[in-house]
Design a protein around this motif. Structure first.
Motif, mmCIF file in Angstrom:
data_model
loop_
_atom_site.group_PDB
_atom_site.id
_atom_site.type_symbol
_atom_site.label_atom_id
_atom_site.label_comp_id
_atom_site.label_asym_id
_atom_site.label_seq_id
_atom_site.Cartn_x
_atom_site.Cartn_y
_atom_site.Cartn_z
ATOM 1 N N MET A 1 0.811 -1.218 0.000
ATOM 2 C CA MET A 1 0.000 0.000 0.000
ATOM 3 C C MET A 1 0.847 1.272 0.000
ATOM 4 N N SER A 2 2.179 1.142 -0.104
ATOM 5 C CA SER A 2 2.986 2.366 -0.059
ATOM 6 C C SER A 2 2.966 3.058 -1.428
ATOM 7 N N LEU A 3 3.288 4.356 -1.425
ATOM 8 C CA LEU A 3 3.203 5.142 -2.661
ATOM 9 C C LEU A 3 4.290 4.736 -3.646
ATOM 10 N N ARG A 4 3.902 4.626 -4.925
ATOM 11 C CA ARG A 4 4.897 4.332 -5.963
ATOM 12 C C ARG A 4 4.446 4.951 -7.277
ATOM 13 N N VAL A 5 5.382 5.180 -8.179
ATOM 14 C CA VAL A 5 5.016 5.668 -9.500
ATOM 15 C C VAL A 5 5.288 4.566 -10.516
ATOM 16 N N THR A 6 4.442 4.502 -11.552
ATOM 17 C CA THR A 6 4.510 3.397 -12.508
ATOM 18 C C THR A 6 4.620 3.854 -13.956
ATOM 19 N N ARG A 7 4.398 5.151 -14.219
ATOM 20 C CA ARG A 7 4.332 5.599 -15.621
ATOM 21 C C ARG A 7 5.732 5.748 -16.206
ATOM 22 N N PRO A 8 6.039 4.989 -17.295
ATOM 23 C CA PRO A 8 7.393 5.020 -17.864
ATOM 24 C C PRO A 8 7.829 6.426 -18.293
ATOM 25 N N ALA A 9 6.912 7.217 -18.872
ATOM 26 C CA ALA A 9 7.310 8.547 -19.368
ATOM 27 C C ALA A 9 7.818 9.409 -18.211
ATOM 28 N N TYR A 10 7.161 9.304 -17.041
ATOM 29 C CA TYR A 10 7.570 10.092 -15.877
ATOM 30 C C TYR A 10 8.934 9.625 -15.376
ATOM 31 N N ILE A 11 9.073 8.309 -15.255
ATOM 32 C CA ILE A 11 10.339 7.776 -14.736
ATOM 33 C C ILE A 11 11.491 8.159 -15.678
ATOM 34 N N ASN A 12 11.273 7.975 -16.996
ATOM 35 C CA ASN A 12 12.314 8.358 -17.966
ATOM 36 C C ASN A 12 12.702 9.823 -17.827
ATOM 37 N N ALA A 13 11.683 10.687 -17.759
ATOM 38 C CA ALA A 13 11.966 12.131 -17.710
ATOM 39 C C ALA A 13 12.706 12.475 -16.420
ATOM 40 N N MET A 14 12.310 11.875 -15.300
ATOM 41 C CA MET A 14 12.940 12.193 -14.023
ATOM 42 C C MET A 14 14.379 11.672 -13.973
ATOM 43 N N VAL A 15 14.614 10.483 -14.522
ATOM 44 C CA VAL A 15 15.972 9.935 -14.521
ATOM 45 C C VAL A 15 16.873 10.830 -15.384
ATOM 46 N N LYS A 16 16.351 11.301 -16.497
ATOM 47 C CA LYS A 16 17.136 12.214 -17.349
ATOM 48 C C LYS A 16 17.482 13.491 -16.604
ATOM 49 N N ARG A 17 16.594 13.916 -15.685
ATOM 50 C CA ARG A 17 16.851 15.134 -14.925
ATOM 51 C C ARG A 17 17.822 14.890 -13.768
ATOM 52 N N GLY A 18 18.147 13.618 -13.515
ATOM 53 C CA GLY A 18 19.123 13.331 -12.457
ATOM 54 C C GLY A 18 18.543 12.672 -11.222
ATOM 55 N N TYR A 19 17.272 12.309 -11.238
ATOM 56 C CA TYR A 19 16.684 11.587 -10.096
ATOM 57 C C TYR A 19 16.996 10.102 -10.256
ATOM 58 N N GLU A 20 16.881 9.366 -9.126
ATOM 59 C CA GLU A 20 17.281 7.973 -9.149
ATOM 60 C C GLU A 20 16.068 7.067 -9.294
ATOM 61 N N ALA A 21 16.146 6.117 -10.237
ATOM 62 C CA ALA A 21 15.049 5.146 -10.391
ATOM 63 C C ALA A 21 15.094 4.166 -9.226
ATOM 64 N N ASP A 22 13.945 3.564 -8.917
ATOM 65 C CA ASP A 22 13.876 2.618 -7.810
ATOM 66 C C ASP A 22 12.960 1.462 -8.222
ATOM 67 N N ALA A 23 13.440 0.234 -8.039
ATOM 68 C CA ALA A 23 12.694 -0.934 -8.522
ATOM 69 C C ALA A 23 11.320 -1.023 -7.861
ATOM 70 N N LYS A 24 11.226 -0.588 -6.603
ATOM 71 C CA LYS A 24 9.961 -0.757 -5.884
ATOM 72 C C LYS A 24 9.040 0.462 -6.023
ATOM 73 N N THR A 25 9.618 1.660 -5.890
ATOM 74 C CA THR A 25 8.756 2.852 -5.868
ATOM 75 C C THR A 25 8.819 3.667 -7.167
ATOM 76 N N GLY A 26 9.533 3.161 -8.166
ATOM 77 C CA GLY A 26 9.623 3.884 -9.445
ATOM 78 C C GLY A 26 10.713 4.938 -9.434
ATOM 79 N N ILE A 27 10.529 5.941 -8.564
ATOM 80 C CA ILE A 27 11.558 6.973 -8.354
ATOM 81 C C ILE A 27 11.841 6.994 -6.853
ATOM 82 N N LYS A 28 13.117 7.117 -6.495
ATOM 83 C CA LYS A 28 13.469 7.185 -5.073
ATOM 84 C C LYS A 28 12.953 8.489 -4.478
#
Ligand code: HEC
Ligand code: HEC
Ligand code: HEC
Length: 322
Positions: A1-28
Protein backbone atom coordinates in the motif's frame (compact mmCIF):
# COMPACT_ATOMS: atom_id res chain seq x y z
CA UNK A 1 0.00 0.00 0.00
CA UNK A 2 2.99 2.37 -0.06
CA UNK A 3 3.20 5.14 -2.66
CA UNK A 4 4.90 4.33 -5.96
CA UNK A 5 5.02 5.67 -9.50
CA UNK A 6 4.51 3.40 -12.51
CA UNK A 7 4.33 5.60 -15.62
CA UNK A 8 7.39 5.02 -17.86
CA UNK A 9 7.31 8.55 -19.37
CA UNK A 10 7.57 10.09 -15.88
CA UNK A 11 10.34 7.78 -14.74
CA UNK A 12 12.31 8.36 -17.97
CA UNK A 13 11.97 12.13 -17.71
CA UNK A 14 12.94 12.19 -14.02
CA UNK A 15 15.97 9.93 -14.52
CA UNK A 16 17.14 12.21 -17.35
CA UNK A 17 16.85 15.13 -14.93
CA UNK A 18 19.12 13.33 -12.46
CA UNK A 19 16.68 11.59 -10.10
CA UNK A 20 17.28 7.97 -9.15
CA UNK A 21 15.05 5.15 -10.39
CA UNK A 22 13.88 2.62 -7.81
CA UNK A 23 12.69 -0.93 -8.52
CA UNK A 24 9.96 -0.76 -5.88
CA UNK A 25 8.76 2.85 -5.87
CA UNK A 26 9.62 3.88 -9.45
CA UNK A 27 11.56 6.97 -8.35
CA UNK A 28 13.47 7.19 -5.07
CA UNK A 29 11.87 9.63 -2.69
CA UNK A 30 10.81 10.10 0.92
CA UNK A 31 7.14 10.12 1.80
CA UNK A 32 6.85 13.88 1.40
CA UNK A 33 8.36 13.72 -2.09
CA UNK A 34 6.24 10.72 -3.08
CA UNK A 35 3.09 12.70 -2.24
CA UNK A 36 4.08 14.92 -5.14
CA UNK A 37 5.59 12.34 -7.50
CA UNK A 38 2.38 10.30 -7.76
CA UNK A 39 0.39 13.27 -9.05
CA UNK A 40 3.15 14.51 -11.33
CA UNK A 41 2.91 11.36 -13.45
CA UNK A 42 -0.18 12.82 -15.14
CA UNK A 43 -0.54 16.51 -14.25
CA UNK A 44 2.14 17.60 -16.73
CA UNK A 45 2.86 18.85 -20.24
CA UNK A 46 3.70 16.10 -22.75
CA UNK A 47 3.69 15.22 -26.45
CA UNK A 48 3.91 12.15 -28.66
CA UNK A 49 7.02 11.64 -30.83
CA UNK A 50 5.95 11.79 -34.48
CA UNK A 51 7.20 8.43 -35.74
CA UNK A 52 7.21 6.19 -32.66
CA UNK A 53 4.22 7.72 -30.85
CA UNK A 54 6.35 7.54 -27.69
CA UNK A 55 4.96 9.64 -24.83
CA UNK A 56 7.57 12.25 -23.85
CA UNK A 57 7.74 14.99 -21.22
CA UNK A 58 9.69 17.99 -22.61
CA UNK A 59 11.86 18.34 -19.51
CA UNK A 60 15.33 18.11 -21.06
CA UNK A 61 16.35 21.59 -19.83
CA UNK A 62 14.64 21.38 -16.41
CA UNK A 63 17.46 20.73 -13.98
CA UNK A 64 17.11 18.62 -10.84
CA UNK A 65 15.39 20.30 -7.88
CA UNK A 66 15.20 23.62 -9.74
CA UNK A 67 11.94 25.43 -10.40
CA UNK A 68 10.84 25.04 -14.01
CA UNK A 69 11.07 28.14 -16.16
CA UNK A 70 8.91 28.50 -19.25
CA UNK A 71 12.10 29.01 -21.28
CA UNK A 72 13.01 25.37 -20.52
CA UNK A 73 9.91 24.18 -22.41
CA UNK A 74 10.33 26.66 -25.25
CA UNK A 75 13.94 25.62 -25.74
CA UNK A 76 12.95 21.97 -25.77
CA UNK A 77 10.39 22.39 -28.54
CA UNK A 78 12.62 24.72 -30.57
CA UNK A 79 15.77 22.60 -30.28
CA UNK A 80 15.46 19.03 -29.01
CA UNK A 81 12.06 18.02 -30.34
CA UNK A 82 13.15 18.92 -33.85
CA UNK A 83 16.37 16.94 -33.78
CA UNK A 84 15.99 14.01 -31.37
CA UNK A 85 12.39 13.01 -31.97
CA UNK A 86 11.33 14.66 -35.19
CA UNK A 87 8.40 16.74 -34.02
CA UNK A 88 7.79 20.25 -35.25
CA UNK A 89 4.36 21.20 -34.07
CA UNK A 90 1.05 19.93 -32.75
CA UNK A 91 -0.72 21.82 -35.50
CA UNK A 92 -0.27 24.54 -38.08
CA UNK A 93 -2.36 27.63 -37.35
CA UNK A 94 -4.91 28.02 -40.13
CA UNK A 95 -4.85 31.81 -40.28
CA UNK A 96 -1.18 32.61 -39.66
CA UNK A 97 0.57 29.41 -40.80
CA UNK A 98 2.61 29.30 -37.55
CA UNK A 99 3.75 25.89 -36.23
CA UNK A 100 1.92 25.69 -32.89
CA UNK A 101 2.39 23.78 -29.63
CA UNK A 102 -0.68 22.69 -27.64
CA UNK A 103 0.01 22.67 -23.92
CA UNK A 104 -1.72 19.98 -21.86
CA UNK A 105 -2.10 20.54 -18.08
CA UNK A 106 1.25 21.60 -16.62
CA UNK A 107 0.42 21.60 -12.89
CA UNK A 108 3.67 19.86 -11.90
CA UNK A 109 5.72 22.36 -13.88
CA UNK A 110 4.06 25.57 -12.74
CA UNK A 111 3.77 24.38 -9.14
CA UNK A 112 7.55 23.78 -8.97
CA UNK A 113 8.34 27.51 -8.88
CA UNK A 114 5.76 28.43 -6.25
CA UNK A 115 6.39 29.09 -2.57
CA UNK A 116 4.63 25.88 -1.50
CA UNK A 117 6.87 23.65 -3.62
CA UNK A 118 9.91 25.44 -2.24
CA UNK A 119 8.59 24.92 1.30
CA UNK A 120 8.23 21.18 0.61
CA UNK A 121 4.41 21.14 0.55
CA UNK A 122 3.10 18.32 -1.67
CA UNK A 123 0.04 18.14 -3.95
CA UNK A 124 -1.74 15.82 -1.52
CA UNK A 125 -1.38 18.32 1.36
CA UNK A 126 -3.87 20.62 -0.35
CA UNK A 127 -5.88 18.27 -2.54
CA UNK A 128 -6.26 15.29 -0.18
CA UNK A 129 -6.93 16.71 3.28
CA UNK A 130 -7.07 14.27 6.20
CA UNK A 131 -10.41 12.80 7.27
CA UNK A 132 -11.37 10.47 10.13
CA UNK A 133 -12.83 7.04 9.41
CA UNK A 134 -13.61 5.60 12.83
CA UNK A 135 -10.30 5.45 14.61
CA UNK A 136 -8.24 5.92 11.42
CA UNK A 137 -6.93 9.20 10.06
CA UNK A 138 -6.77 8.86 6.27
CA UNK A 139 -6.28 11.12 3.24
CA UNK A 140 -9.49 12.04 1.45
CA UNK A 141 -9.50 10.26 -1.92
CA UNK A 142 -12.18 12.46 -3.38
CA UNK A 143 -9.52 14.59 -5.03
CA UNK A 144 -10.88 18.06 -5.80
CA UNK A 145 -10.34 21.79 -5.35
CA UNK A 146 -9.00 22.54 -1.83
CA UNK A 147 -11.54 25.35 -1.63
CA UNK A 148 -14.28 22.78 -0.91
CA UNK A 149 -12.51 21.89 2.33
CA UNK A 150 -10.46 24.87 3.39
CA UNK A 151 -10.60 23.80 7.03
CA UNK A 152 -8.99 20.43 6.23
CA UNK A 153 -6.49 21.68 3.66
CA UNK A 154 -5.11 25.24 3.91
CA UNK A 155 -6.11 25.72 7.55
CA UNK A 156 -4.02 22.76 8.69
CA UNK A 157 -1.01 25.02 8.09
CA UNK A 158 -2.35 28.60 8.00
CA UNK A 159 -3.94 30.06 11.14
CA UNK A 160 -6.38 32.24 9.19
CA UNK A 161 -10.15 32.03 8.84
CA UNK A 162 -11.85 30.55 5.81
CA UNK A 163 -12.84 33.87 4.30
CA UNK A 164 -9.33 35.30 4.51
CA UNK A 165 -7.93 32.24 2.78
CA UNK A 166 -10.58 32.19 0.06
CA UNK A 167 -9.99 35.93 -0.58
CA UNK A 168 -6.26 35.35 -1.01
CA UNK A 169 -6.85 32.65 -3.58
CA UNK A 170 -9.39 34.76 -5.47
CA UNK A 171 -7.08 37.77 -5.40
CA UNK A 172 -4.38 35.74 -7.15
CA UNK A 173 -6.82 34.14 -9.58
CA UNK A 174 -8.41 37.44 -10.52
CA UNK A 175 -5.04 39.02 -11.31
CA UNK A 176 -4.14 35.97 -13.40
CA UNK A 177 -7.49 36.02 -15.25
CA UNK A 178 -6.92 39.67 -16.05
CA UNK A 179 -3.46 39.07 -17.48
CA UNK A 180 -4.77 36.06 -19.43
CA UNK A 181 -7.32 38.30 -21.15
CA UNK A 182 -4.63 40.89 -21.97
CA UNK A 183 -2.52 38.15 -23.53
CA UNK A 184 -5.48 36.80 -25.50
CA UNK A 185 -6.22 40.27 -26.88
CA UNK A 186 -2.62 40.83 -27.92
CA UNK A 187 -2.35 37.39 -29.56
CA UNK A 188 -5.59 37.95 -31.45
CA UNK A 189 -4.21 41.28 -32.72
CA UNK A 190 -1.08 39.47 -33.95
CA UNK A 191 -3.21 36.83 -35.69
CA UNK A 192 -5.15 39.56 -37.50
CA UNK A 193 -1.98 41.37 -38.57
CA UNK A 194 -0.35 38.21 -39.93
CA UNK A 195 -3.54 37.18 -41.76
CA UNK A 196 -3.77 40.59 -43.40
CA UNK A 197 -0.06 40.59 -44.24
CA UNK A 198 -0.48 37.21 -45.94
CA UNK A 199 -3.19 38.61 -48.19
CA UNK A 200 -1.14 41.69 -49.10
CA UNK A 201 1.97 39.65 -49.92
CA UNK A 202 0.01 37.14 -52.03
CA UNK A 203 -1.59 40.00 -53.94
CA UNK A 204 1.83 41.53 -54.67
CA UNK A 205 2.93 38.29 -56.33
CA UNK A 206 -0.44 37.67 -58.03
CA UNK A 207 -1.00 34.43 -56.17
CA UNK A 208 -4.62 33.55 -55.41
CA UNK A 209 -5.58 32.92 -51.78
CA UNK A 210 -7.03 29.63 -53.00
CA UNK A 211 -3.71 28.52 -54.55
CA UNK A 212 -2.13 25.37 -53.10
CA UNK A 213 -0.37 26.09 -49.77
CA UNK A 214 3.01 25.05 -51.15
CA UNK A 215 2.79 27.71 -53.82
CA UNK A 216 1.71 30.37 -51.28
CA UNK A 217 4.53 29.40 -48.92
CA UNK A 218 7.14 30.17 -51.60
CA UNK A 219 6.45 33.87 -51.07
CA UNK A 220 5.18 33.82 -47.46
CA UNK A 221 7.65 31.59 -45.59
CA UNK A 222 10.66 33.90 -45.55
CA UNK A 223 9.01 37.25 -44.75
CA UNK A 224 6.66 35.81 -42.12
CA UNK A 225 9.09 33.45 -40.38
CA UNK A 226 9.90 35.72 -37.44
CA UNK A 227 6.31 36.86 -36.88
CA UNK A 228 5.16 33.23 -36.93
CA UNK A 229 7.80 32.28 -34.37
CA UNK A 230 6.52 35.10 -32.12
CA UNK A 231 2.98 33.73 -32.54
CA UNK A 232 4.13 30.27 -31.48
CA UNK A 233 6.01 31.58 -28.43
CA UNK A 234 3.23 33.92 -27.32
CA UNK A 235 0.54 31.28 -27.69
CA UNK A 236 2.60 28.60 -25.94
CA UNK A 237 2.94 30.90 -22.92
CA UNK A 238 -0.69 31.96 -22.84
CA UNK A 239 -1.73 28.30 -23.17
CA UNK A 240 0.68 27.25 -20.40
CA UNK A 241 -1.13 29.41 -17.86
CA UNK A 242 -4.60 28.96 -19.38
CA UNK A 243 -4.37 25.15 -19.40
CA UNK A 244 -2.74 24.95 -15.99
CA UNK A 245 -5.75 24.39 -13.77
CA UNK A 246 -5.08 26.58 -10.72
CA UNK A 247 -5.55 29.93 -12.55
CA UNK A 248 -2.16 31.05 -11.32
CA UNK A 249 -2.45 29.95 -7.67
CA UNK A 250 0.23 27.25 -7.82
CA UNK A 251 2.87 29.89 -8.63
CA UNK A 252 1.45 33.39 -8.91
CA UNK A 253 4.60 35.26 -9.83
CA UNK A 254 5.79 32.78 -12.43
CA UNK A 255 2.29 32.81 -13.93
CA UNK A 256 2.46 36.60 -14.29
CA UNK A 257 6.02 36.44 -15.67
CA UNK A 258 4.92 33.94 -18.32
CA UNK A 259 1.89 36.05 -19.28
CA UNK A 260 4.00 39.21 -19.46
CA UNK A 261 6.21 37.36 -21.96
CA UNK A 262 3.16 36.23 -23.92
CA UNK A 263 2.04 39.83 -24.35
CA UNK A 264 5.57 40.95 -25.21
CA UNK A 265 6.01 38.26 -27.87
CA UNK A 266 2.60 39.00 -29.40
CA UNK A 267 3.35 42.70 -29.75
CA UNK A 268 6.88 41.94 -31.03
CA UNK A 269 5.27 39.68 -33.61
CA UNK A 270 3.23 42.65 -34.86
CA UNK A 271 6.43 44.68 -35.18
CA UNK A 272 8.03 41.81 -37.14
CA UNK A 273 5.06 41.96 -39.53
CA UNK A 274 5.71 45.69 -40.01
CA UNK A 275 9.41 45.12 -40.72
CA UNK A 276 8.72 42.27 -43.14
CA UNK A 277 6.22 44.35 -45.10
CA UNK A 278 8.54 47.35 -45.14
CA UNK A 279 11.25 45.26 -46.80
CA UNK A 280 8.72 44.32 -49.50
CA UNK A 281 7.66 47.97 -49.89
CA UNK A 282 4.19 47.12 -48.63
CA UNK A 283 2.31 48.61 -45.71
CA UNK A 284 -0.38 47.68 -43.23
CA UNK A 285 -2.06 49.60 -40.41
CA UNK A 286 -1.19 47.53 -37.31
CA UNK A 287 -3.96 46.64 -34.88
CA UNK A 288 -3.15 48.60 -31.73
CA UNK A 289 -6.05 47.38 -29.59
CA UNK A 290 -7.25 43.82 -29.25
CA UNK A 291 -8.08 41.43 -32.04
CA UNK A 292 -11.66 40.30 -32.35
CA UNK A 293 -12.64 37.18 -30.42
CA UNK A 294 -13.72 34.64 -33.05
CA UNK A 295 -17.31 33.44 -32.79
CA UNK A 296 -17.73 30.17 -30.92
CA UNK A 297 -18.42 27.27 -33.26
CA UNK A 298 -22.00 26.02 -33.49
CA UNK A 299 -22.95 23.33 -30.98
CA UNK A 300 -22.15 19.83 -32.19
CA UNK A 301 -25.42 18.37 -33.54
CA UNK A 302 -27.01 15.83 -31.23
CA UNK A 303 -25.26 17.15 -28.13
CA UNK A 304 -27.07 19.16 -25.51
CA UNK A 305 -24.16 21.31 -24.51
CA UNK A 306 -22.32 22.69 -27.46
CA UNK A 307 -19.13 24.65 -27.49
CA UNK A 308 -20.89 27.94 -26.90
CA UNK A 309 -20.20 29.07 -23.32
CA UNK A 310 -23.39 29.48 -21.26
CA UNK A 311 -24.36 33.02 -20.23
CA UNK A 312 -23.67 32.17 -16.57
CA UNK A 313 -19.99 31.43 -17.29
CA UNK A 314 -19.61 34.48 -19.52
CA UNK A 315 -20.89 36.62 -16.65
CA UNK A 316 -18.38 35.15 -14.18
CA UNK A 317 -15.64 35.71 -16.72
CA UNK A 318 -16.59 39.35 -17.11
CA UNK A 319 -16.66 39.89 -13.34
CA UNK A 320 -13.27 38.23 -12.97
CA UNK A 321 -11.60 40.69 -15.25
CA UNK A 322 -13.24 43.83 -13.91
C1 HEC B 1 -3.23 8.47 -13.86
C2 HEC B 1 -3.26 9.89 -14.10
C3 HEC B 1 -3.53 10.81 -12.89
C4 HEC B 1 -2.89 10.82 -11.68
C5 HEC B 1 -1.78 9.90 -11.20
C6 HEC B 1 -3.47 11.91 -10.94
N1 HEC B 1 -4.43 12.54 -11.69
FE1 HEC B 1 -5.57 14.12 -11.09
N2 HEC B 1 -6.65 13.98 -12.78
C7 HEC B 1 -6.37 13.15 -13.84
C8 HEC B 1 -7.36 13.35 -14.86
C9 HEC B 1 -7.41 12.64 -16.20
C10 HEC B 1 -8.27 14.33 -14.36
C11 HEC B 1 -9.53 14.89 -15.05
C12 HEC B 1 -10.69 14.05 -14.63
C13 HEC B 1 -11.98 14.55 -15.26
O1 HEC B 1 -12.00 15.57 -15.93
O2 HEC B 1 -12.99 13.89 -15.03
C14 HEC B 1 -7.79 14.70 -13.04
C15 HEC B 1 -8.41 15.64 -12.24
C16 HEC B 1 -7.85 16.15 -11.07
C17 HEC B 1 -8.41 17.22 -10.27
C18 HEC B 1 -9.72 17.96 -10.56
C19 HEC B 1 -10.82 17.14 -9.97
C20 HEC B 1 -12.17 17.82 -10.03
O3 HEC B 1 -12.54 18.50 -9.07
O4 HEC B 1 -12.85 17.66 -11.04
C21 HEC B 1 -7.56 17.43 -9.23
C22 HEC B 1 -7.70 18.46 -8.13
C23 HEC B 1 -6.49 16.46 -9.36
N3 HEC B 1 -6.72 15.69 -10.48
C24 HEC B 1 -5.42 16.36 -8.49
C25 HEC B 1 -4.58 15.25 -8.45
C26 HEC B 1 -3.68 14.98 -7.36
C27 HEC B 1 -3.50 15.85 -6.14
C28 HEC B 1 -3.05 13.81 -7.67
C29 HEC B 1 -2.06 13.06 -6.81
C30 HEC B 1 -2.53 12.68 -5.50
C31 HEC B 1 -3.54 13.37 -8.96
N4 HEC B 1 -4.48 14.26 -9.39
C32 HEC B 1 -3.09 12.25 -9.66
C33 HEC B 1 -5.31 12.26 -13.93
C34 HEC B 1 -4.49 11.90 -12.88
C1 HEC C 1 -0.82 25.02 -1.31
C2 HEC C 1 -1.93 24.25 -1.77
C3 HEC C 1 -1.83 23.52 -3.09
C4 HEC C 1 -0.86 22.62 -3.47
C5 HEC C 1 0.33 22.14 -2.66
C6 HEC C 1 -1.23 22.17 -4.79
N1 HEC C 1 -2.39 22.77 -5.19
FE1 HEC C 1 -3.45 22.36 -6.85
N2 HEC C 1 -4.73 23.87 -6.41
C7 HEC C 1 -4.71 24.64 -5.27
C8 HEC C 1 -5.73 25.68 -5.37
C9 HEC C 1 -6.05 26.73 -4.33
C10 HEC C 1 -6.36 25.49 -6.62
C11 HEC C 1 -7.50 26.33 -7.23
C12 HEC C 1 -8.79 25.68 -6.91
C13 HEC C 1 -9.98 26.39 -7.43
O1 HEC C 1 -9.86 27.33 -8.24
O2 HEC C 1 -11.11 25.99 -7.05
C14 HEC C 1 -5.73 24.34 -7.22
C15 HEC C 1 -6.13 23.77 -8.43
C16 HEC C 1 -5.67 22.56 -8.92
C17 HEC C 1 -6.27 21.83 -9.98
C18 HEC C 1 -7.59 22.17 -10.67
C19 HEC C 1 -8.71 21.77 -9.74
C20 HEC C 1 -10.08 21.99 -10.28
O3 HEC C 1 -11.04 21.91 -9.49
O4 HEC C 1 -10.23 22.26 -11.47
C21 HEC C 1 -5.48 20.73 -10.21
C22 HEC C 1 -5.71 19.65 -11.24
C23 HEC C 1 -4.38 20.79 -9.28
N3 HEC C 1 -4.53 21.91 -8.51
C24 HEC C 1 -3.36 19.86 -9.21
C25 HEC C 1 -2.27 19.99 -8.35
C26 HEC C 1 -1.06 19.19 -8.44
C27 HEC C 1 -0.83 18.09 -9.43
C28 HEC C 1 -0.25 19.60 -7.43
C29 HEC C 1 1.17 19.16 -7.13
C30 HEC C 1 2.12 19.26 -8.23
C31 HEC C 1 -0.95 20.65 -6.69
N4 HEC C 1 -2.15 20.87 -7.30
C32 HEC C 1 -0.48 21.28 -5.54
C33 HEC C 1 -3.87 24.46 -4.20
C34 HEC C 1 -2.78 23.62 -4.18
C1 HEC D 1 1.48 21.71 4.54
C2 HEC D 1 1.38 23.10 4.92
C3 HEC D 1 0.63 24.08 4.02
C4 HEC D 1 -0.62 23.93 3.43
C5 HEC D 1 -1.54 22.73 3.49
C6 HEC D 1 -0.89 25.16 2.76
N1 HEC D 1 0.15 26.04 2.89
FE1 HEC D 1 0.24 27.96 2.18
N2 HEC D 1 2.15 28.11 2.84
C7 HEC D 1 2.83 27.14 3.54
C8 HEC D 1 4.21 27.56 3.73
C9 HEC D 1 5.29 26.80 4.50
C10 HEC D 1 4.31 28.82 3.11
C11 HEC D 1 5.54 29.69 3.01
C12 HEC D 1 5.68 30.53 4.21
C13 HEC D 1 6.94 31.36 4.11
O1 HEC D 1 7.93 30.88 3.59
O2 HEC D 1 6.89 32.49 4.58
C14 HEC D 1 3.00 29.15 2.57
C15 HEC D 1 2.67 30.35 1.94
C16 HEC D 1 1.40 30.69 1.51
C17 HEC D 1 1.01 31.96 0.95
C18 HEC D 1 1.91 33.16 0.79
C19 HEC D 1 2.50 33.13 -0.60
C20 HEC D 1 3.54 34.17 -0.85
O3 HEC D 1 3.98 34.26 -1.98
O4 HEC D 1 3.94 34.90 0.09
C21 HEC D 1 -0.31 31.89 0.64
C22 HEC D 1 -1.18 32.98 0.03
C23 HEC D 1 -0.76 30.58 0.99
N3 HEC D 1 0.31 29.87 1.51
C24 HEC D 1 -2.03 30.10 0.76
C25 HEC D 1 -2.43 28.80 0.97
C26 HEC D 1 -3.72 28.25 0.57
C27 HEC D 1 -4.82 29.03 -0.10
C28 HEC D 1 -3.71 26.93 0.92
C29 HEC D 1 -4.77 25.89 0.67
C30 HEC D 1 -5.25 25.76 -0.71
C31 HEC D 1 -2.42 26.65 1.55
N4 HEC D 1 -1.67 27.79 1.53
C32 HEC D 1 -2.05 25.42 2.05
C33 HEC D 1 2.33 25.94 4.00
C34 HEC D 1 1.10 25.41 3.64
Amino acid sequence: MSLRVTRPAYINAMVKRGYEADAKTGIKGNRREMRRHVCQQCHVEYYFATKTNELIFPWHFWTKDAPLKIENIDQYYDVIAKSENPFKADWIHKLTGAPMIKIQHPEAELFSSGIHARAGVGCADCHMGYVREGSYKITNHKIQSPLFQINRTCMSCHPLDEKQIRDRVFHIQKATANALRLAEGAILALIEDISKAKRIILAKYNIAETAPLEEQEKVLAAPLEKARLMHRKASLRWDFIYSENSTGFHSPQEAMRVLAQAIDYARKGQLEVQLALKHLHLSLEPLIGYGAVPLAPKPIPGRKEGMVPPAKLLKIDKELTQ
